[in-house]
Design an enzyme around this catalytic site. Structure first.
Site, mmCIF file in Angstrom:
data_model
loop_
_atom_site.group_PDB
_atom_site.id
_atom_site.type_symbol
_atom_site.label_atom_id
_atom_site.label_comp_id
_atom_site.label_asym_id
_atom_site.label_seq_id
_atom_site.Cartn_x
_atom_site.Cartn_y
_atom_site.Cartn_z
ATOM 1 N N GLU A 41 12.632 -8.249 142.476
ATOM 2 C CA GLU A 41 13.315 -8.779 143.655
ATOM 3 C C GLU A 41 13.895 -10.166 143.351
ATOM 4 O OE1 GLU A 41 12.120 -9.738 148.327
ATOM 5 O OE2 GLU A 41 10.549 -9.524 146.810
ATOM 6 N N LYS A 116 17.341 -5.036 151.458
ATOM 7 C CA LYS A 116 15.938 -4.961 151.853
ATOM 8 C C LYS A 116 15.852 -4.692 153.351
ATOM 9 C CE LYS A 116 11.626 -7.632 151.263
ATOM 10 N NZ LYS A 116 11.067 -8.864 150.678
ATOM 11 N N TYR A 122 4.953 -13.492 157.362
ATOM 12 C CA TYR A 122 3.559 -13.917 157.419
ATOM 13 C C TYR A 122 3.193 -14.645 156.131
ATOM 14 C CZ TYR A 122 3.158 -9.611 154.659
ATOM 15 O OH TYR A 122 3.324 -8.632 153.704
ATOM 16 N N CYS A 152 10.215 -4.711 147.610
ATOM 17 C CA CYS A 152 8.947 -5.357 147.944
ATOM 18 C C CYS A 152 8.342 -4.870 149.258
ATOM 19 C CB CYS A 152 9.114 -6.878 147.934
ATOM 20 S SG CYS A 152 7.545 -7.765 147.658
ATOM 21 N N GLY A 303 -8.383 -37.179 135.536
ATOM 22 C CA GLY A 303 -9.608 -37.951 135.466
ATOM 23 C C GLY A 303 -10.780 -37.053 135.123
ATOM 24 N N SER A 305 -14.697 -36.903 135.269
ATOM 25 C CA SER A 305 -15.829 -37.579 135.907
ATOM 26 C C SER A 305 -17.173 -37.153 135.346
ATOM 27 C CB SER A 305 -15.811 -37.268 137.401
ATOM 28 O OG SER A 305 -16.067 -35.891 137.619
ATOM 29 N N GLY A 306 -17.167 -36.112 134.513
ATOM 30 C CA GLY A 306 -18.430 -35.526 134.092
ATOM 31 C C GLY A 306 -18.900 -34.451 135.048
#
Length: 580
Positions: A41, A116, A122, A152, A303, A305-306
């Site tokens: 599509e 189509k 939605y 689709c 980042g 951070s552990g």
């Protein structure tokens, strides 16, 4: 007749590139003896083009590109190409000015155009904003074979399967009445967990009900927050899968239609994924890779951070872009534990990514001094904790700006749902990789990733999660245990259950009420978050359309009569304007 499926990865708006991809697929299809090539599509412009469709020059360029593509295609090959066509009667009928269409290209020309018929509005779909629905059943004849064409959503209205109709017509039934020999569906169907099994079950029902062999050709690739998984397939009249393409990758396969049996012959069938974790991993890797590539980034920064969230995001980034293109930044504060650094270093070594260490203690002192007079006489609280997160966010943004990196934010869906995150701090970034992945799913993904060898350090998996913004802090100081929180969120957000229903399922009424309030108050944060990759049927992205300022008292526990009569403002206020 041999029919080729081109499972391509278009870039939205790059008409020339997409046309070249289709042309190359056509050349491969022709060399394999195919008579017909299917593309997804809106394959020429990429899906979803959104408000690019409001630009007249874009539409004009698409029409020119389609004509040029038709002239360049190999001889003796018919190709279905997804495009946009003008609705010439719109000024008279009052309809939308465009159709979502498939063009049949052959012999250097545009032979037929198919529109189509069912336009979804939605979740992430908003097609009635742009398109008018087609009114006619679509089919064409090629070498004495009648081929029905659907696009689709045209597949998704079998009233016997659903137990209801969402639209007034069923395009599959209309084609069956016309007696076509086979039906093709050209899709751009976004990925969600478990959706492929659902697609195959739904199409199997239609194939058997209407005794129609069917081909489903789907787009693949990441476009903004949406991920398209491909996994195109074909079914015979008995509803058996006789062909399936690879998932989360481009592919081109050929299906042979037996003109005597009026059915497909068995072809290549790619295996299904062994687990949801494997499927989700593939989706997120593709989403990061394509978002970076299509936005012209080659390197990313995040980042470290552990903690478990940054660990899985780093692993996804390394798989998507290569370990040499990922930079992890460690930013310990005086409240950071030793293992936050050692775990982050161990992860980086396992992944082979580069790291930088930037302690933030002195920066925190600078903020304390600057705000000292203004904050005098107040207790240490959220404002001070959030400054730490915002210092880290500024450092990461500075690195991203300086070197042209894409900053990946690492917050998960559970945190985003209840606002356990800091605006202009850990929410900074160009892409939120796991913003649709609940915390419990993050743990499951990490355990799956460690199935053969340790990638995520074991201590990351076993220690209590913590933002480490004050001494001894753990997430459960502010939140219910994640297995409880995630179940409540699943029921509330995905299943649309009321507070009373959630309580009836066994959850503490006080916790349920608090979680619902937190979800409502955090809407202003989610509106300012970076795009997050969608993997579930209800993500905090383009398909989530909640008001920020709302006075809907139904968010209170409806099992308590008094709460219905007591309006409660559920938008954020000064006291709850920010959490950790």
């Amino acid at each position: 007749m041999k029919i080729a499926i081109a499972q391509i990865n278009p870039t939205i708006g790059d008409l020339l590139l997409n046309a070249q991809i289709i042309l190359e697929a056509a050349q491969r299809a022709a060399s394999s003896g195919a008579r017909l090539l299917l593309t997804p599509e809106l394959s020429l412009c990429g899906y979803p083009p959104r408000d690019l469709l409001l630009n007249p020059s874009f539409l004009e360029a698409m029409g020119i590109t389609l004509q040029n593509l038709a002239q360049d295609l190999p001889p003796n090959l018919a190709v279905l190409v997804g495009t946009v066509e003008p609705n010439l009667e719109a000024s008279i009928t009052g309809g939308k000015t465009l159709f979502n269409s498939m063009a049949l290209l052959e012999d250097g020309k545009v032979k037929q155009i198919f529109h189509k018929r069912l336009l979804p509005t939605y979740d992430v779909f908003d097609e009635r904003r742009y398109f008018e629905a087609g009114l006619q059943a679509n089919y064409f004849t090629l070498d004495n074979i009648d081929i029905g064409v659907t696009i689709c959503e045209d597949l998704w209205n079998d009233e016997e399967f659903w137990g209801k109709r969402s639209y007034t017509v069923n395009p599959i039934a209309d084609l069956a009445i016309l007696g076509v020999d086979l039906i093709v569906n050209l899709s751009a169907s976004p990925y969600t967990v478990g959706k492929q099994q659902f697609r195959e079950t739904m199409l199997r029902h239609s194939a058997v009900r209407f005794q129609q062999p069917m081909i489903y050709a789907n787009q693949v690739g990441g476009n903004d927050d949406l991920i398209f998984d491909g996994r195109s397939f074909a079914l015979n009249r008995q509803g058996e899968v006789i062909c399936r393409t690879r998932g989360f990758d481009t592919d081109l396969v050929v299906v042979e239609f037996d003109e005597v049996q009026r059915d497909f012959q068995l072809g290549s069938v790619a295996p299904v994924y062994e687990s949801e974790d494997e499927e989700i991993w593939q989706a997120l890797v593709l989403g990061v890779r394509d978002y970076a590539r299509k936005c012209r980034f080659s390197k990313v920064v995040l980042g470290l951070s552990g903690g478990i969230d940054s660990a899985i995001v780093a692993a996804i980034a390394a798989a998507a872009l290569g370990k040499e293109n990922v930079l992890g930044v460690l930013m310990p504060s005086p409240y950071s534990s030793e293992h936050s650094i050692s775990d982050a270093v161990a992860l980086a070594e396992n992944l082979g990514i580069k790291t930088n260490l930037l302690p933030i203690g002195e920066l925190m002192q600078g903020f304390d001094q600057t705000l000292g007079d203004l904050f005098a006489g107040t207790e240490f609280g959220l404002a001070e904790e959030n400054i730490q997160s915002r210092i880290r966010g500024n450092l990461l943004m500075g690195i991203a700006n300086k070197f042209g990196y894409l900053l990946l934010s690492t917050g998960n869906k559970s945190e985003m749902a209840v606002g356990y995150c800091t605006l202009y701090g850990d929410m900074n970034g160009g892409l939120a990789v796991i913003a649709d992945v609940p915390k419990t799913c993050v743990y499951s993904l990490c355990q799956w990733l460690n199935r053969d060898r340790e990638i995520i350090p074991q201590n990351v998996l076993t220690k209590a999660p913590s933002a480490e913004l004050k001494p001894g802090q753990v997430d459960q100081d502010s939140l219910p245990p994640y297995e409880i929180l995630d179940d409540i969120l699943q029921r509330l957000i995905h299943n649309h259950q009321s507070a009373a229903q959630i309580v009836a399922a066994g959850h503490d009424p006080v916790i349920v009420d608090r979680v619902i309030q937190m979800v409502a108050r955090a809407e202003f944060k989610r509106r300012q978050a970076p795009p997050g990759l969608k993997i579930t049927d209800r993500a905090f992205g383009t398909g989530w359309r909640m008001p920020i300022a709302s006075n809907w008292v139904g968010v209170k526990n409806t099992y308590q009569t008094k709460s219905i009569a007591t309006p409660t403002l559920v938008c954020w206020d000064g006291q709850n304007a920010d959490s950790i």
